[in-house]
Design a protein around this motif. Structure first.
Motif, PDB file in Angstrom:
ATOM      1  N   ILE A 102       0.841  -1.198   0.000  1.00 28.01           N
ATOM      2  CA  ILE A 102       0.000   0.000   0.000  1.00 28.01           C
ATOM      3  C   ILE A 102       0.877   1.249   0.000  1.00 28.01           C
ATOM      4  N   VAL A 103       0.574   2.137  -0.924  1.00 31.69           N
ATOM      5  CA  VAL A 103       1.241   3.430  -0.978  1.00 31.69           C
ATOM      6  C   VAL A 103       0.266   4.475  -0.470  1.00 31.69           C
ATOM      7  N   GLY A 104       0.659   5.213   0.543  1.00 33.12           N
ATOM      8  CA  GLY A 104      -0.171   6.282   1.075  1.00 33.12           C
ATOM      9  C   GLY A 104       0.145   7.584   0.354  1.00 33.12           C
ATOM     10  N   LEU A 105      -0.870   8.179  -0.254  1.00 39.98           N
ATOM     11  CA  LEU A 105      -0.697   9.415  -1.024  1.00 39.98           C
ATOM     12  C   LEU A 105      -1.321  10.568  -0.262  1.00 39.98           C
ATOM     13  N   THR A 106      -0.531  11.626  -0.040  1.00 41.58           N
ATOM     14  CA  THR A 106      -1.049  12.777   0.692  1.00 41.58           C
ATOM     15  C   THR A 106      -0.384  14.046   0.189  1.00 41.58           C
ATOM     16  N   GLY A 107      -0.776  15.172   0.754  1.00 44.70           N
ATOM     17  CA  GLY A 107      -0.236  16.469   0.357  1.00 44.70           C
ATOM     18  C   GLY A 107      -1.149  17.563   0.865  1.00 44.70           C
ATOM     19  N   THR A 130      -5.353  14.629  -9.050  1.00 46.35           N
ATOM     20  CA  THR A 130      -4.770  14.482 -10.388  1.00 46.35           C
ATOM     21  C   THR A 130      -3.788  13.315 -10.419  1.00 46.35           C
ATOM     22  N   VAL A 131      -2.927  13.238  -9.408  1.00 46.41           N
ATOM     23  CA  VAL A 131      -1.937  12.158  -9.358  1.00 46.41           C
ATOM     24  C   VAL A 131      -2.617  10.808  -9.146  1.00 46.41           C
ATOM     25  N   ILE A 139       4.234  11.924  -1.111  1.00 47.93           N
ATOM     26  CA  ILE A 139       3.703  13.258  -0.872  1.00 47.93           C
ATOM     27  C   ILE A 139       3.734  14.069  -2.163  1.00 47.93           C
ATOM     28  N   ILE A 140       2.586  14.650  -2.496  1.00 49.66           N
ATOM     29  CA  ILE A 140       2.489  15.552  -3.633  1.00 49.66           C
ATOM     30  C   ILE A 140       2.751  16.953  -3.101  1.00 49.66           C
ATOM     31  N   ASP A 141       3.781  17.584  -3.624  1.00 52.45           N
ATOM     32  CA  ASP A 141       4.212  18.875  -3.094  1.00 52.45           C
ATOM     33  C   ASP A 141       4.034  19.973  -4.137  1.00 52.45           C
ATOM     34  N   SER A 167       8.966  15.780   5.717  1.00 52.71           N
ATOM     35  CA  SER A 167       9.900  14.953   6.495  1.00 52.71           C
ATOM     36  C   SER A 167       9.400  13.524   6.657  1.00 52.71           C
ATOM     37  N   HIS A 168       8.112  13.283   6.407  1.00 53.52           N
ATOM     38  CA  HIS A 168       7.533  11.937   6.513  1.00 53.52           C
ATOM     39  C   HIS A 168       7.568  11.186   5.180  1.00 53.52           C
ATOM     40  N   ALA A 169       8.038  11.842   4.123  1.00 52.83           N
ATOM     41  CA  ALA A 169       7.932  11.270   2.778  1.00 52.83           C
ATOM     42  C   ALA A 169       8.982  10.198   2.507  1.00 52.83           C
ATOM     43  N   ASP A 170       8.534   9.124   1.853  1.00 51.11           N
ATOM     44  CA  ASP A 170       9.468   8.186   1.228  1.00 51.11           C
ATOM     45  C   ASP A 170       9.712   8.612  -0.217  1.00 51.11           C
ATOM     46  N   ASP A 171       8.671   9.152  -0.833  1.00 51.76           N
ATOM     47  CA  ASP A 171       8.744   9.636  -2.215  1.00 51.76           C
ATOM     48  C   ASP A 171       8.024  10.970  -2.303  1.00 51.76           C
ATOM     49  N   ILE A 172       8.512  11.849  -3.184  1.00 48.76           N
ATOM     50  CA  ILE A 172       7.910  13.166  -3.373  1.00 48.76           C
ATOM     51  C   ILE A 172       7.727  13.418  -4.862  1.00 48.76           C
ATOM     52  N   ILE A 173       6.538  13.873  -5.227  1.00 55.16           N
ATOM     53  CA  ILE A 173       6.296  14.376  -6.578  1.00 55.16           C
ATOM     54  C   ILE A 173       6.075  15.868  -6.472  1.00 55.16           C
ATOM     55  N   GLU A 174       6.905  16.639  -7.167  1.00 57.25           N
ATOM     56  CA  GLU A 174       6.739  18.082  -7.186  1.00 57.25           C
ATOM     57  C   GLU A 174       5.790  18.440  -8.321  1.00 57.25           C
TER      58      GLU A 174
END
Length: 207
Positions: free
Chosen positions: A8-13, A21-22, A133-135, A171-178
């Motif tokens: 499971i991948v948790g997506l937030t922002g 959109t993501v 995290i979507i940033d 700081s909680h992100a494993d992955d970030i999409i800008e």
């Protein structure tokens, strides 16, 4: 622990960062998505235990003519009363978490997404293997929020200020999409992560 050993991948922002959109781009790649906001609405639908408990606690003022929850009225009450807010959270959080787990267990794709704006604030990240995290810059968030919701800058700023501070969230992100607003870049970033998540899920690494 992640639900039923699924990957499971948790997506937030933050607000207007581009989470929907993501998530839609992942869905186009065949990935199942569970949306915590949708679950939160489902658990207080007409006839549910939670809605009956809310009506008993706060009275008919929070129920509309169709027997549905009058969200604006409930929001007004709990924002003005910390004890009411605490009661509501104590009621809903376990029910929402249980329903999220049930829906995650029913997903069929190799890995799945849990979209949750309050993933970190509500400690839901304990249910996922990775946090994505979507940033977006605060200027972009302000502009998008004002355009999307039709609110002024002060209102948009107040919403942003009520959320987790940007650097703390990151700081909680494993992955970030800008999310710069360029859809081609966004699509390519999603595809790269998609392949990475497929590999991790198939390997069963757990992270």
């Amino acid at each position: 622990m992640p639900a039923d050993k699924k990957y499971i991948v948790g997506l937030t922002g933050g607000i207007a960062s581009g989470k929907t959109t993501v998530a839609n781009l992942f869905m186009e790649l065949g990935i199942d998505v569970v949306d915590a906001d949708i679950v939160a609405r489902e658990v207080v639908a007409q006839g549910t235990h939670a809605l009956n408990a809310i009506a008993k606690k706060f009275g008919d003022a929070v129920i509309d003519e169709q027997g549905e929850l009058k969200r604006s009225e409930l929001r007004r009450i709990v924002f003005a009363d910390n004890q009411a807010k605490a009661w509501l959270n104590e009621l809903l959080h376990p029910i929402i978490r249980q329903e999220i787990t049930r829906q995650l267990q029913q997903t069929q794709s190799t890995y799945c997404l849990l979209v949750a704006p309050l993933l970190i604030e509500n400690n839901i990240q304990t249910m996922v293997n990775r946090v994505l995290i979507i940033d977006a810059s605060e200027q972009q968030q302000l502009k998008r929020t004002m355009e999307r919701d039709g609110c002024d800058e002060a209102q948009a700023q107040a919403i942003m200020s009520s959320q987790l501070e940007r650097n703390l969230r990151l700081s909680h992100a494993d992955d970030i999409i800008e999310n710069t607003g360029m859809i081609n870049k966004l699509t390519n970033d999603v595809k790269k992560l998609h392949h990475s998540y497929l590999e991790r899920a198939l390997e069963g690494t757990g992270n």
